[in-house]
Scaffold this active site. Structure first.
Site, mmCIF file in Angstrom:
data_model
loop_
_atom_site.group_PDB
_atom_site.id
_atom_site.type_symbol
_atom_site.label_atom_id
_atom_site.label_comp_id
_atom_site.label_asym_id
_atom_site.label_seq_id
_atom_site.Cartn_x
_atom_site.Cartn_y
_atom_site.Cartn_z
ATOM 1 N N TYR A 47 0.847 -1.198 0.000
ATOM 2 C CA TYR A 47 0.000 0.000 0.000
ATOM 3 C C TYR A 47 0.884 1.251 0.000
ATOM 4 C CZ TYR A 47 -3.902 3.043 1.485
ATOM 5 O OH TYR A 47 -4.868 4.013 1.570
ATOM 6 N N ASN B 43 -6.513 8.678 8.886
ATOM 7 C CA ASN B 43 -7.608 7.734 9.179
ATOM 8 C C ASN B 43 -8.963 8.422 9.034
ATOM 9 O OD1 ASN B 43 -5.121 6.772 10.575
ATOM 10 N ND2 ASN B 43 -6.465 5.016 10.942
ATOM 11 N N VAL C 111 -9.868 -0.372 12.338
ATOM 12 C CA VAL C 111 -10.189 -0.312 13.763
ATOM 13 C C VAL C 111 -11.611 0.197 14.036
ATOM 14 C CG1 VAL C 111 -9.194 2.004 14.211
ATOM 15 C CG2 VAL C 111 -9.218 0.261 16.019
ATOM 16 N N PHE D 97 -14.003 -2.251 16.145
ATOM 17 C CA PHE D 97 -14.409 -1.919 17.520
ATOM 18 C C PHE D 97 -15.927 -1.716 17.619
ATOM 19 C CE2 PHE D 97 -10.160 -0.011 19.316
ATOM 20 C CZ PHE D 97 -9.565 -1.254 19.182
ATOM 21 N N ASP E 122 0.096 -2.925 22.541
ATOM 22 C CA ASP E 122 -0.168 -2.266 23.837
ATOM 23 C C ASP E 122 -1.285 -1.215 23.760
ATOM 24 O OD1 ASP E 122 1.069 -0.171 22.518
ATOM 25 O OD2 ASP E 122 2.936 -0.269 23.674
ATOM 26 N N GLN F 174 -0.209 3.083 20.585
ATOM 27 C CA GLN F 174 -0.038 3.741 19.279
ATOM 28 C C GLN F 174 -1.192 4.740 19.097
ATOM 29 O OE1 GLN F 174 -1.028 0.600 19.829
ATOM 30 N NE2 GLN F 174 -1.999 -0.385 18.076
ATOM 31 N N ARG G 19 0.403 9.014 14.613
ATOM 32 C CA ARG G 19 -0.056 9.584 13.341
ATOM 33 C C ARG G 19 -0.966 10.785 13.633
ATOM 34 N NH1 ARG G 19 -2.898 5.495 9.727
ATOM 35 N NH2 ARG G 19 -0.864 4.701 9.114
HETATM 36 N N1 UDP Z 1 -6.219 -1.843 15.621
HETATM 37 C C1 UDP Z 1 -6.538 -2.492 16.801
HETATM 38 N N2 UDP Z 1 -7.532 -3.431 16.779
HETATM 39 C C2 UDP Z 1 -8.232 -3.747 15.660
HETATM 40 C C3 UDP Z 1 -7.903 -3.089 14.456
HETATM 41 C C4 UDP Z 1 -6.889 -2.150 14.469
HETATM 42 O O1 UDP Z 1 -5.939 -2.238 17.856
HETATM 43 O O2 UDP Z 1 -9.133 -4.615 15.745
HETATM 44 C C5 UDP Z 1 -5.167 -0.803 15.655
HETATM 45 C C6 UDP Z 1 -4.069 -0.991 14.629
HETATM 46 O O3 UDP Z 1 -3.043 -1.809 15.152
HETATM 47 C C7 UDP Z 1 -3.621 0.437 14.405
HETATM 48 C C8 UDP Z 1 -4.879 1.251 14.611
HETATM 49 O O4 UDP Z 1 -5.788 0.415 15.321
HETATM 50 O O5 UDP Z 1 -2.667 0.814 15.372
HETATM 51 C C9 UDP Z 1 -5.545 1.682 13.325
HETATM 52 O O6 UDP Z 1 -5.677 0.537 12.514
HETATM 53 P P1 UDP Z 1 -6.443 0.531 11.134
HETATM 54 O O7 UDP Z 1 -6.429 -0.881 10.660
HETATM 55 O O8 UDP Z 1 -7.762 1.175 11.270
HETATM 56 O O9 UDP Z 1 -5.613 1.436 10.122
HETATM 57 P P2 UDP Z 1 -4.119 2.001 10.087
HETATM 58 O O10 UDP Z 1 -4.205 3.323 10.737
HETATM 59 O O11 UDP Z 1 -3.191 1.077 10.816
HETATM 60 O O12 UDP Z 1 -3.824 2.065 8.642
#
Ligand code: UDP
Length: 313
Positions: free
Chosen positions: A145, A174, A187, A191, A206, A209, A275
């Site tokens: 990507y 995001n 995410v 969630f 953890d 992030q 980010r």
């Molecule tokens: N994440 C999480 N649980 C989930 C899905 C994502 O903790 O079920 C975390 C993921 O590791 C990242 C953040 O949420 O740190 C955002 O993930 P996403 O897949 O939405 O997009 P990204 O910002 O990583 O491209």
């Protein structure tokens, strides 16, 4: 005005189609349904302003008649997709963008491509301004990507320099809202879906992030303003309200009123630790800032997912 929107049946693509039609434009939406769905355009059925073409943009893109603007929004954007369909992502970011640029050139149209904060990789500075060159692992699972989007920016600038095409690059951070796929893997759908089903919210690693979540309506407004602007420089569009994923999980629990637990599972590979966009350029050049708070945006998103889940039984 007549626009082509690649990825027009996707989450952001379909919202852009709505906005363009609301502005009085005619729109040709193109999608091959890898992640898009006609459900996202169903409310426009029979609207003479919209023409839909099922087409894979990694092959020659055929559109009849004049075109004033090409918006290149086709690309799976979930880290789950990066693992499941890496070659399709590399192809759409590179060959797909090349074909979309070729279409714009042939039609003498302006061009706007959807890029990403992922061009910054795991950033070593915060917030990230457009002048930051990034910190990307070129061979990791996310690289399909990140690197194809970096290529898409490079070829867009080359078309601008070589052919004088009027090009724009938006770097999305995001983004969330109605029309995301519940099983998309990102995410927000994860969630919200977990909270509504009473299942544990899965935090990768953890949970310290950080991310900044922008609501689609604000984001599409930023895109429209960028399209109308005179700039050819990349512009960050996103929310600058940064929070940890752990805090975000708590916000989802509160917004849904769910009693779900929070569990920690294995960290995702090359997951950026932080980010947040520097929005100075968007504000200065476009007069744009996000205005929808997380509470409001989450409420609308939760309503949407509730409806989808009810339909699915
Ligand atoms: N994440 C999480 N649980 C989930 C899905 C994502 O903790 O079920 C975390 C993921 O590791 C990242 C953040 O949420 O740190 C955002 O993930 P996403 O897949 O939405 O997009 P990204 O910002 O990583 O491209």
């Amino acid at each position: 005005m007549r626009a082509v929107v690649t990825g027009g049946a996707g989450f952001l693509g379909s919202h852009l189609v709505d906005r363009l039609i609301a502005e009085g434009w005619d729109v040709v939406a193109i999608d091959n349904f890898v992640t898009g769905s006609l459900d996202n355009l169903q409310h426009l059925e029979g609207n003479p302003k919209l023409q839909f073409i099922k087409q894979d943009i990694t092959r020659f893109i055929k559109v009849e008649g004049p075109v004033d603007f090409v918006f290149n929004f086709a690309c799976p954007a979930s880290p789950d997709d990066f693992v499941k369909i890496p070659l399709a992502i590399l192809r759409v970011g590179s060959m797909g963008t090349h074909n979309a640029l070729g279409l714009a050139r042939a039609k003498n149209a302006k061009f706007l491509t959807a890029s990403t904060s992922e061009v910054y990789g795991d950033p070593t500075i915060s917030p990230q301004p457009e002048t930051y060159w990034g910190n990307v692992n070129p061979i990791g699972t996310r690289s399909v990507y990140d690197e194809s989007k970096r290529f898409s920016e490079s070829i867009t600038m080359a078309y601008h320099r070589v052919y004088g095409l009027d090009t724009k690059i938006v770097r999305f951070f995001n983004t969330y809202g109605p029309r995301m796929r519940l099983d998309d893997g990102r995410v927000v759908p994860n969630f919200v879906g977990q909270a509504l089903k009473g299942e544990p919210l899965t935090i990768y690693g953890d949970g310290l992030q950080t991310r900044s979540f922008g609501f689609y309506r604000d984001i599409i407004d930023g895109v429209f303003r960028l399209a109308m602007s005179g700039t050819n420089e990349p512009v960050n569009i996103g929310s600058n309200f940064e929070e940890t994923i752990l805090r975000f999980a708590e916000s989802v629990l509160k917004a849904t009123g769910s009693k779900s637990k929070i569990v920690h599972v294995a960290a995702a590979s090359d997951d950026p630790r932080q980010r947040r966009p520097d929005l100075t350029r968007a504000k200065t050049l476009l007069g744009w800032e996000p205005t929808t708070g997380l509470e409001q945006g989450l409420a609308e998103t939760i309503e949407y997912f509730k409806g989808k889940m009810a339909l699915a039984g």
